[in-house]
Design an enzyme around this catalytic site. Structure first.
Site, mmCIF file in Angstrom:
data_model
loop_
_atom_site.group_PDB
_atom_site.id
_atom_site.type_symbol
_atom_site.label_atom_id
_atom_site.label_comp_id
_atom_site.label_asym_id
_atom_site.label_seq_id
_atom_site.Cartn_x
_atom_site.Cartn_y
_atom_site.Cartn_z
ATOM 1 C CG HIS A 297 29.160 -28.376 17.776
ATOM 2 N ND1 HIS A 297 28.966 -29.061 16.596
ATOM 3 C CD2 HIS A 297 30.100 -27.425 17.511
ATOM 4 C CE1 HIS A 297 29.742 -28.532 15.644
ATOM 5 N NE2 HIS A 297 30.434 -27.536 16.179
ATOM 6 C CB CYS B 140 30.659 -23.415 16.690
ATOM 7 S SG CYS B 140 31.797 -24.549 15.899
HETATM 8 P P1 NAP Z 1 32.959 -22.475 4.380
HETATM 9 O O1 NAP Z 1 31.649 -23.126 4.217
HETATM 10 O O2 NAP Z 1 34.154 -23.195 3.905
HETATM 11 O O3 NAP Z 1 32.884 -21.018 3.715
HETATM 12 C C1 NAP Z 1 34.025 -20.229 3.575
HETATM 13 C C2 NAP Z 1 33.702 -18.930 2.851
HETATM 14 O O4 NAP Z 1 34.935 -18.207 2.699
HETATM 15 C C3 NAP Z 1 33.114 -19.107 1.476
HETATM 16 O O5 NAP Z 1 32.249 -18.050 1.168
HETATM 17 C C4 NAP Z 1 34.344 -19.032 0.573
HETATM 18 O O6 NAP Z 1 34.045 -18.555 -0.730
HETATM 19 C C5 NAP Z 1 35.188 -18.017 1.287
HETATM 20 N N1 NAP Z 1 36.609 -18.233 1.008
HETATM 21 C C6 NAP Z 1 37.319 -19.366 1.191
HETATM 22 N N2 NAP Z 1 38.597 -19.181 0.777
HETATM 23 C C7 NAP Z 1 38.664 -17.919 0.307
HETATM 24 C C8 NAP Z 1 39.708 -17.139 -0.257
HETATM 25 N N3 NAP Z 1 40.931 -17.612 -0.440
HETATM 26 N N4 NAP Z 1 39.422 -15.852 -0.619
HETATM 27 C C9 NAP Z 1 38.196 -15.365 -0.446
HETATM 28 N N5 NAP Z 1 37.160 -16.048 0.080
HETATM 29 C C10 NAP Z 1 37.396 -17.317 0.451
HETATM 30 O O7 NAP Z 1 33.245 -22.186 5.908
HETATM 31 P P2 NAP Z 1 32.177 -21.925 7.092
HETATM 32 O O8 NAP Z 1 31.890 -23.192 7.794
HETATM 33 O O9 NAP Z 1 31.071 -21.113 6.570
HETATM 34 O O10 NAP Z 1 33.049 -21.084 8.081
HETATM 35 C C11 NAP Z 1 33.340 -19.710 7.828
HETATM 36 C C12 NAP Z 1 34.157 -19.172 8.991
HETATM 37 O O11 NAP Z 1 33.397 -19.303 10.174
HETATM 38 C C13 NAP Z 1 35.442 -19.945 9.226
HETATM 39 O O12 NAP Z 1 36.451 -19.065 9.634
HETATM 40 C C14 NAP Z 1 35.072 -20.919 10.324
HETATM 41 O O13 NAP Z 1 36.157 -21.302 11.111
HETATM 42 C C15 NAP Z 1 34.088 -20.077 11.134
HETATM 43 N N6 NAP Z 1 33.101 -20.824 11.900
HETATM 44 C C16 NAP Z 1 32.360 -21.832 11.329
HETATM 45 C C17 NAP Z 1 31.411 -22.520 12.104
HETATM 46 C C18 NAP Z 1 30.580 -23.636 11.558
HETATM 47 O O14 NAP Z 1 29.862 -24.257 12.366
HETATM 48 N N7 NAP Z 1 30.601 -23.899 10.267
HETATM 49 C C19 NAP Z 1 31.204 -22.110 13.428
HETATM 50 C C20 NAP Z 1 31.947 -21.062 13.953
HETATM 51 C C21 NAP Z 1 32.868 -20.420 13.184
HETATM 52 P P3 NAP Z 1 33.780 -19.565 -1.963
HETATM 53 O O15 NAP Z 1 32.442 -20.195 -1.714
HETATM 54 O O16 NAP Z 1 33.803 -18.647 -3.114
HETATM 55 O O17 NAP Z 1 34.905 -20.583 -1.940
#
Ligand code: NAP
Length: 822
Positions: free
Chosen positions: A704, A611
């Site tokens: 950010h 991001c």
């Molecule tokens: P998050 O809020 O922690 O969400 C993670 C998701 O993945 C949830 O739906 C979770 O399901 C699922 N998950 C986690 N562990 C799992 C497992 N072992 N098996 C199956 N599903 C699983 O993370 P996020 O911030 O949305 O980020 C998601 C992705 O986008 C990441 O790879 C992150 O690096 C990337 N990203 C995030 C941002 C940001 O600003 N947040 C920006 C760019 C990229 P449950 O709810 O069921 O646990």
């Protein structure tokens, strides 16, 4: 009569030859046919290698044995059982001669052009015998015909000139009483003493045109491995399409500037005798291909095609003394001609103060030396300056005969390039306006092609909401990014959420219960009751948007791509793979071309960058294109939502700043170099920019902020920088993609801008807001950039990537509008 010519790729395997035989059979059923063939795919290169090995005194026998085995195996599969031994023995006669010639080359330690022609002639002499045998086996009366008895040339071995009159006489006489279908060797000919000559690489097309002209054929069909002549290079412009018709002049122009579908000399005999040339794809015999005739048949577009030469160098001769001095151009061109240096493009200002030439990079040093020495006296007298050389440039040619009848084509080309901050270094336009040629920086080549193509050809991005939307799955739908996606997709015009998945914790529950919904809009009703699937589940939806945690994303996304899904990922797992686009649709849309080298049958993975990288690179791209970037220093202040759910604990972040985000600095540094890198054969050549990143977590919910210092390669003023930022538009804007902001970059002149709370939602969270541009005492300039991390930096950014991939038909089975409508 029809002449059918088949190139090496159409004859690469015995199976391909069977297809070719079917094409010939169906043509024979309609009337008399003569066939011209190239050597089997790869054989000419193998023969060139064998002759070089022999001339170097090394062992060539094994290589020749391999070529022989290949043809013997082909004979076994292509000839009838009664004929196999006879065909093999004819093949061996060619190999006996080849062996003797190569032995001679190894003894004298050189392979002269004359010897080389004999060596290379073997390829066509072998393939033509085998195709003739394959036709006979299927019941067509066919004969092998060695073109050396029919095509007469001079003794310029390697690139012989044809004696048109003698050749026409011999051909007419030979074909006058032949009833069997002749399978003629392409590319090869003979001089007046019967010595073997060749017509230049690609010369089989020429052979076919010579036959067509002499025999007054109805048409010459060139069967190759592409869908005729395309509107642009499909490796660079994903929505390029096959042109149904072209004039000889248009094809000549497109071929000169890179569209190497037909060997250019072929056009001369065809045009002189008004024989249509039809370029067809032997892999798709049902497709009509491109028909080339004298007539200019409009297809509704004034511009017919856009081609480009990947790499050229520009030489500029200038000086006050050149004005009014006669004979300068004559001496300049004379000295280059005397050294056999081809000029690709010429441009001269009417003031006569400067002349600009584009040449191949391999000739630039010699050209510079020769010109400087030719004008030594004038340079000494201060009348002419030393030649200025610019490298790393590309030529783009916009071609169309009807262009001359419509005013403003050139204006449109330049304005579309200007809108994207693409600088034009030189221009040449024929007085016929058949061709406008532009020289641009090499790193702008793909964006320039795409911008011009989109400006003149249909826009697949225009949509109507009533059409059935593309079924879409969201992985990691319960997390921070996943919830954003679900909310954004509620009224998306192209995509409709039909499946959601998450961890075991959530699987099996209704989405409403599994997601701790914290978006400001209610849970979309259509998704609320969907049962959350485990990530291991097979999916119905072909389009998959993944917001999975990196721990599981790698394996899951790969499995789905293998199963034929188009996966748009937010995780780091696949970002730095050589065959995976790390996409910011405004910055590197051409990197979608990498998908072609992915090992998935019908599926693909494309990734969204980190991001912070997205905000940074959007701000850098216009600077990189306009002024070149040497070094970048960036300090980030990143929002807590970037840490996913449940986020950073309040004890850690309230009244505090954390100067560490695991892996973030390395990602920003490496991803930026990949995204700003150049798409090349086999991957991305990373941009050579030195980047240093420092990342901090701050007590901001979304958005950010990044403090950036840049060192530029070329001087720029602050006004120029702001101008390129504000004027920046690219593929998503031209295609009018649903998630594209009208202005990807907003420059805010207030002293206190940008701020997360005030500016993160600009252009619905898709714009980067930049402010505080000022000189930097260490580098050249510094500024502050702000972007929304879960919208532009994740959920909406990946929607935009998915829209671009669908609009460009990266996975052909997922298209918009659906079923090619609209
Ligand atoms: P998050 O809020 O922690 O969400 C993670 C998701 O993945 C949830 O739906 C979770 O399901 C699922 N998950 C986690 N562990 C799992 C497992 N072992 N098996 C199956 N599903 C699983 O993370 P996020 O911030 O949305 O980020 C998601 C992705 O986008 C990441 O790879 C992150 O690096 C990337 N990203 C995030 C941002 C940001 O600003 N947040 C920006 C760019 C990229 P449950 O709810 O069921 O646990």
């Amino acid at each position: 009569m029809k002449i059918l010519k088949f190139g090496g790729s159409s004859l690469a395997t015995a199976e391909r030859v069977h297809n070719v035989v079917e094409i010939i059979e169906s043509a024979v059923a309609d009337g008399p046919v003569a066939v011209v063939v190239s050597a089997f795919g790869g054989v000419t290169d193998d023969l060139i290698a064998a002759s070089a090995t022999a001339a170097g005194g090394d062992r060539y026998e094994d290589a020749v044995a391999e070529i022989r085995d290949r043809h013997h195996t082909a004979a076994q599969s292509l000839a009838s059982s009664g004929e196999i031994e006879k065909v093999k023995s004819s093949i061996d006669t060619v190999f006996d001669e080849l062996g003797k010639v190569l032995h001679g080359a190894s003894l004298v330690g050189e392979c002269t052009p004359r010897t080389r022609d004999v060596v290379l002639s073997c390829g066509e002499r072998l393939s033509a015998q085998l195709v003739a045998a394959a036709l006979r086996r299927k019941g067509t009366t066919a004969e092998f015909c060695d073109a050396r008895r029919l095509i007469a040339t001079d003794r310029d071995f390697g690139n012989a000139r044809v004696d048109m009159e003698t050749t026409a006489e011999k051909l007419s006489e030979f074909f006058a009483d032949r009833t069997a279908t002749q399978v003629v060797t392409g590319f090869i000919a003979a001089d007046e003493h019967g010595e073997t000559t060749t017509l230049g690489r690609g010369g089989s097309d020429y052979t076919a045109a010579l036959l067509g002209a002499a025999l007054g054929a109805d048409c010459v069909e060139i069967w190759t491995d592409v869908d005729g002549v395309m509107s642009a290079d499909p490796r660079l412009v994903a929505d390029a399409f096959s042109l149904p018709n072209l004039s000889y002049d248009e094809l000549m122009e497109l071929s000169h500037f890179g569209a190497k579908v037909v060997y250019p000399p072929t056009l001369h005999p065809a045009r002189t005798h008004s024989i249509p040339i039809v370029i067809r794809n032997s892999f798709k015999p049902g497709f009509t291909g491109t028909r080339v005739t004298e007539q200019v048949l409009g297809n509704g577009n004034q511009v017919r095609g856009i081609s480009s030469i990947d790499e050229v160098a520009l030489l500029r001769l200038e000086g006050d003394g050149m004005v009014g001095l006669p004979g300068i151009a004559q001496r300049l061109f004379g000295v280059l001609a005397s050294k056999n240096i081809s000029i690709i493009l010429i441009s001269q200002a009417s003031s006569e103060h400067s002349i600009c030439l584009a040449v191949a990079p391999s000739s630039v040093d010699e050209a510079q030396r020769e010109i400087d020495s030719e004008f030594e006296l004038e340079r000494g007298a201060g009348l002419i300056d030393p030649v200025v050389v610019e490298t790393d440039l590309s030529v783009i040619a916009v071609v169309g005969e009807a262009m001359c009848r419509i005013p403003g084509i050139a204006g449109k080309v330049f304005s579309v390039l200007g809108q994207n901050g693409i600088n034009v270094r030189a221009i040449a336009q024929g007085s016929s306006e058949l061709n406008i040629s532009l020289v641009v920086g090499r790193r702008n080549q793909a964006s320039a092609l795409m911008a011009i193509h989109n400006a003149f050809f249909a826009k697949p991005g225009r949509v109507e909401i009533e059409r059935q939307r593309i079924p879409t799955a969201v992985l990691g739908a319960t997390g921070s990014v996943g919830q954003r996606m679900v909310s954004l997709l509620a009224d998306h015009p192209w995509f409709e959420v039909v499946e959601v998945s998450a961890s075991q914790r959530s699987a099996g529950r209704p989405y409403r219960d599994a997601a701790r919904w914290f978006q400001s809009t209610p849970i979309p009703e259509s998704v609320a009751e969907l049962e959350v699937l485990p990530v291991e589940a097979d999916l119905e939806a072909r389009l998959v948007l993944s917001a999975l945690d990196a721990d599981v994303a790698g394996e899951t996304e790969e499995r789905l791509a293998r199963a034929g899904h188009l996966v748009v990922s937010n995780a780091k797992s696949h970002r730095m793979r050589d065959d995976v686009p790390l996409l910011i649709p405004e910055v590197n849309p051409d990197h979608l071309g990498l998908v072609a080298s992915q090992p998935y049958d019908g599926g693909a993975i494309i990734t969204n960058p980190n991001c912070s990288t997205i905000g940074l690179v959007l701000a850098l791209k216009p600077l990189h294109d306009a002024f070149g970037l040497e070094a970048v220093n960036v300090v980030t202040m990143q929002a807590v939502s970037g840490a996913g759910l449940p986020g950073v604990s309040s004890v850690e972040i309230v009244d505090n700043l954390v100067p560490f985000i695991g892996g973030e600095e390395e990602k920003i540094e490496s991803e930026t170099r990949k995204i700003l890198g150049r798409l090349e054969q086999g991957g991305i050549a990373e941009a050579g920019i030195t980047i240093s990143a420092q990342c901090n977590r701050v007590a901001v919910l979304d958005g950010h902020t990044e403090c950036v210092s840049v060192k530029l390669e070329r001087p720029a003023t602050a006004d120029e920088i702001i101008e390129v930022w504000e004027g920046f538009r690219a593929a998503p804007q031209w295609l009018e993609l649903p998630s594209a902001p009208a202005r990807p970059i907003i420059y805010d002149r207030a002293d206190t801008s940008p701020q997360p709370r005030l500016h993160r939602d600009s252009e619905s969270g898709m714009a980067v807001t930049i402010g505080r541009l000022r000189p930097c005492p260490l580098f050249d300039f510094k500024f502050v950039a702000l972007s929304h991390n879960t919208l532009r930096g994740a959920a909406k950014g990946s929607l935009l990537s998915a829209e671009l991939a669908v609009a460009q038909r990266v996975v052909p089975s997922i298209e918009w509008p659906p079923n090619g409508s609209g």
